[in-house]
Scaffold this motif. Structure first.
Motif, mmCIF file in Angstrom:
data_model
loop_
_atom_site.group_PDB
_atom_site.id
_atom_site.type_symbol
_atom_site.label_atom_id
_atom_site.label_comp_id
_atom_site.label_asym_id
_atom_site.label_seq_id
_atom_site.Cartn_x
_atom_site.Cartn_y
_atom_site.Cartn_z
ATOM 1 N N ILE A 1 -26.726 -96.969 31.971
ATOM 2 C CA ILE A 1 -27.803 -96.701 32.925
ATOM 3 C C ILE A 1 -29.106 -96.311 32.222
ATOM 4 O O ILE A 1 -30.115 -96.064 32.869
ATOM 5 N N LYS A 2 -29.080 -96.276 30.903
ATOM 6 C CA LYS A 2 -30.275 -95.920 30.146
ATOM 7 C C LYS A 2 -30.733 -97.125 29.324
ATOM 8 O O LYS A 2 -30.002 -98.103 29.164
ATOM 9 N N ASP A 3 -31.958 -97.037 28.805
ATOM 10 C CA ASP A 3 -32.426 -98.131 27.957
ATOM 11 C C ASP A 3 -32.771 -97.678 26.543
ATOM 12 O O ASP A 3 -33.075 -98.504 25.680
ATOM 13 N N LYS A 4 -32.695 -96.380 26.308
ATOM 14 C CA LYS A 4 -33.009 -95.884 24.973
ATOM 15 C C LYS A 4 -32.320 -94.550 24.743
ATOM 16 O O LYS A 4 -32.250 -93.711 25.646
ATOM 17 N N ASN A 5 -31.831 -94.375 23.525
ATOM 18 C CA ASN A 5 -31.303 -93.078 23.127
ATOM 19 C C ASN A 5 -31.654 -92.850 21.665
ATOM 20 O O ASN A 5 -31.494 -93.743 20.835
ATOM 21 N N GLU A 6 -32.137 -91.650 21.387
ATOM 22 C CA GLU A 6 -32.648 -91.359 20.053
ATOM 23 C C GLU A 6 -31.941 -90.155 19.461
ATOM 24 O O GLU A 6 -31.677 -89.165 20.150
ATOM 25 N N ASP A 7 -31.637 -90.248 18.168
ATOM 26 C CA ASP A 7 -31.011 -89.128 17.474
ATOM 27 C C ASP A 7 -31.509 -89.126 16.038
ATOM 28 O O ASP A 7 -30.987 -89.850 15.188
ATOM 29 N N GLY A 8 -32.543 -88.346 15.792
ATOM 30 C CA GLY A 8 -33.098 -88.294 14.452
ATOM 31 C C GLY A 8 -33.693 -89.625 14.036
ATOM 32 O O GLY A 8 -34.534 -90.190 14.726
ATOM 33 N N ARG A 9 -33.211 -90.149 12.934
ATOM 34 C CA ARG A 9 -33.726 -91.434 12.432
ATOM 35 C C ARG A 9 -33.143 -92.640 13.168
ATOM 36 O O ARG A 9 -33.553 -93.772 12.912
ATOM 37 N N PHE A 10 -32.185 -92.406 14.030
ATOM 38 C CA PHE A 10 -31.460 -93.490 14.684
ATOM 39 C C PHE A 10 -31.853 -93.593 16.158
ATOM 40 O O PHE A 10 -31.845 -92.603 16.877
ATOM 41 N N THR A 11 -32.186 -94.810 16.578
ATOM 42 C CA THR A 11 -32.511 -95.072 17.981
ATOM 43 C C THR A 11 -31.762 -96.320 18.412
ATOM 44 O O THR A 11 -31.765 -97.328 17.705
ATOM 45 N N VAL A 12 -31.118 -96.234 19.564
ATOM 46 C CA VAL A 12 -30.458 -97.408 20.122
ATOM 47 C C VAL A 12 -31.214 -97.826 21.380
ATOM 48 O O VAL A 12 -31.583 -96.991 22.210
ATOM 49 N N PHE A 13 -31.463 -99.129 21.484
ATOM 50 C CA PHE A 13 -32.146 -99.714 22.640
ATOM 51 C C PHE A 13 -31.172 -100.637 23.360
ATOM 52 O O PHE A 13 -30.447 -101.402 22.725
ATOM 53 N N LEU A 14 -31.192 -100.562 24.687
ATOM 54 C CA LEU A 14 -30.326 -101.409 25.499
ATOM 55 C C LEU A 14 -31.165 -102.247 26.445
ATOM 56 O O LEU A 14 -31.960 -101.710 27.218
ATOM 57 N N ASN A 15 -30.971 -103.545 26.397
ATOM 58 C CA ASN A 15 -31.644 -104.480 27.308
ATOM 59 C C ASN A 15 -30.559 -105.148 28.146
ATOM 60 O O ASN A 15 -29.922 -106.107 27.721
#
Lengths: 112, 116
Positions: free
Chosen positions: A53-67
């Motif tokens: 249900i999200k499109d982005k999650n960030e943790d320090g140097r790491f970011t995941v994007f969902l399309n």
């Protein structure tokens, strides 16, 4: 038929630059998408997750994007460090995490 | 230290000789799972267990058996190993929660099995 695909077997990046690892999936019913990192002779370790249900999650140097419309997710590592050199597995999971489907993995080389 | 342990780490055996790979976790996790890793195929789920005495097939269960008699242990049994079961095997565990909750899996160090 692979439900989770990582089409790049390997990626080489210069230290300090951005690493972008990509993943495609076919099943719209997955609830969570995950990235695991694996060093040689060790088991995979969890890196970061994102809910469907999200499109982005960030943790320090790491970011995941969902399309979701493209059924595509990506992992961005900024800045890349030599210690990030590992195999990265993309995975997708149903609710509760009981069924988890992994991609084939992408080997990341970060050059000093 | 919270961990998942597997034994043995390396095993070379012959076709048809029954073997068991043990897996144990000390985190009181409800969920446990077995995967095999093969080149170009990533990790494929063999069996998983949602709790004691509750197991279910993953994507590649043929030729494998599991049991979950205690919460901490989840052994993988190959009754009659064949060369196509030569692989790197991982056990994993995690908490189990409500349907809208995600819990990460903790993996063991792996067992490299060769069947000749």
């Amino acid at each position: 038929d692979q439900q989770v695909k990582q089409n790049s077997p390997s990626l080489s990046v210069q230290e300090g630059r951005i690493s972008i690892l990509n993943c495609d999936y076919t099943n719209s019913m997955f609830d969570y998408f995950l990235w695991y990192k694996k060093y040689p002779a060790e088991g995979p370790t969890f890196l970061i997750s994102i809910s469907s249900i999200k499109d982005k999650n960030e943790d320090g140097r790491f970011t995941v994007f969902l399309n979701k419309s493209a059924k595509h997710l990506s992992l961005h590592i900024v800045p890349s460090q030599p210690g990030d050199s590992a195999v990265y597995f993309c995975a997708a999971s149903n609710t509760g995490g009981f069924k988890t489907i992994f991609g084939a993995g992408t080997r990341l080389f970060v050059k000093a | 230290e919270a961990q998942v342990t597997q034994n043995p780490r390396y095993l070379i055996t012959v076709t048809g000789k029954k073997l068991t790979v043990t897996c144990s976790q000390n985190m009181n996790h409800e969920y446990m799972s077995w995967y095999r890793q093969d080149p170009g195929l990533g990790l494929r789920q063999i069996y998983y267990s949602m709790n004691v005495e509750v197991t279910d097939k993953g994507d590649v269960p043929e030729g494998y058996k599991v049991s979950r008699k205690e919460k901490r242990n989840f052994p993988l049994i190959l009754e009659s190993p064949s060369p196509n079961q030569t692989s790197l095997y991982f056990c994993a565990s995690s908490k189990a929660g409500p349907r809208d909750t995600f819990y990460e899996q903790y993996f063991g160090p792996g067992t490299r099995l060769t069947v000749t």
